[in-house]
Write an enzyme that holds these catalytic residues in place. Structure first.
Site, PDB file in Angstrom:
ATOM      1  N   SER A   4       0.845  -1.189   0.000  1.00  0.00           N
ATOM      2  CA  SER A   4       0.000   0.000   0.000  1.00  0.00           C
ATOM      3  C   SER A   4       0.880   1.240   0.000  1.00  0.00           C
ATOM      4  CB  SER A   4      -0.889   0.004   1.245  1.00  0.00           C
ATOM      5  OG  SER A   4      -1.509   1.258   1.434  1.00  0.00           O
ATOM      6  N   TYR A  15       0.210   0.010  10.796  1.00  0.00           N
ATOM      7  CA  TYR A  15      -0.160  -0.408   9.442  1.00  0.00           C
ATOM      8  C   TYR A  15       0.963  -0.085   8.469  1.00  0.00           C
ATOM      9  CZ  TYR A  15      -2.748  -0.639   5.021  1.00  0.00           C
ATOM     10  OH  TYR A  15      -3.156  -0.940   3.741  1.00  0.00           O
TER      11      TYR A  15
END
Length: 296
Positions: free
Chosen positions: A119, A145
């Site tokens: 990501s 994350y």
């Protein structure tokens, strides 16, 4: 979940989908009757080993492995049964173990590929090697994350370096921001509205210019990395929008979710995410944390 299997099936591939929740996977893949669904939980090392053992027992080669499962922005620090931060454990360690266990099948195929779905959230954090599990620093959902997504890219870098002598290449990618997949379930709805990912009624605001994509759009780069001849002899690269992402020129200390969805925002990879030394360090750390080594 369904778009990548649908595309691969249409090209004649045999597709096996391991899933923690088999019934939920069946619903998501409804209409794709030839997809094979197997139970597997990335947070359960024994479950990973059992899935891999079942596959290896068939004697089949493995042409491509797409590591795409993930969780995002857990609001509170959560540890797995081994004491590891849950996003790092799920998004990286589970895939590290799965790839290691399936390595013999990948080696049977000339030109096998391993795809790590990362990501642009990599910008939230490099890998903090001396405190992966937030023991000595305040927990931040996006930092956790971010380092797990950085780990996905570094894993592909080192995996490619180790695998290319066996004609196994590895790639990582950003699929885009894709509302409605469930990945965003820990993000407050008002925050998603504020950055324009969803409208006032909760419907997706699909706009590729702001990196808000539909599910088929999100699957495109994954399939491209798994199949494109343009990537021959180019393993270890990070891809966005069916292309290789350029290197970030300047790294800011501050990054927010809204920046990912600003029109015209550069889709780039940070130097720390493709650093070979950091990739080798992550590999050693992953072996220690999982007690798993790749077979020779």
């Amino acid at each position: 979940m369904a778009e990548r299997p649908r595309a691969l099936l249409s090209a004649g591939a045999r597709v096996i989908v391991p899933a923690r929740d088999v019934e939920r996977a069946k619903l998501a893949l409804e209409g794709l009757s030839s997809v094979e669904i197997e139970p597997m939980d990335l947070l359960d090392p024994a479950s990973i080993d059992a899935f891999a053992a079942r596959f290896l027992s068939t004697g089949l080669p493995l042409d491509m492995l797409v590591n795409s499962a993930g969780i995002m922005a857990l609001p509170d620090l959560t540890l797995d049964a081994r004491g590891y931060e849950l996003q790092f454990a799920t998004n990286h360690l589970g895939h590290f173990q799965l790839t290691a266990r399936l390595w013999p099948a990948l080696k049977q195929t000339a030109g096998a590929r391993v795809i790590s779905v990362s990501s642009l959230g990599l910008r939230f954090s490099p890998l903090v090697f001396d405190d992966i599990n937030f023991r000595d620093r305040p927990y931040d959902p996006w930092a956790a994350y971010g380092q797990s997504k950085t780990a996905n890219i570094l894993f592909a870098v080192e995996l490619d370096a180790r695998g290319k002598t066996d004609d196994i290449r590895a790639f990582s990618l950003h699929p885009g921001g894709i509302p409605g997949t469930g990945l965003e379930k820990h993000v407050p709805v008002e925050a998603l509205k504020a950055v324009g990912v969803i409208d006032e009624n909760g419907n997706p605001n699909i706009d590729p210019a702001r990196d808000v994509k539909s599910v088929p759009m999100g699957g495109a780069t994954q399939v491209w990395c798994a199949t494109s001849s343009r990537l021959a002899e180019m393993g270890g690269v990070f891809c966005v929008d069916c292309d290789i992402a350029p290197l970030m020129k300047e790294q800011s200390d501050q990054f927010s979710i809204s920046e990912n969805h600003t029109e015209g925002r550069d889709k780039v990879v940070a130097p720390y995410a493709i650093d070979p030394a950091a990739a080798a360090q992550l590999w050693s750390l992953s072996e220690q944390m999982t007690s798993v080594k790749f077979p020779a």
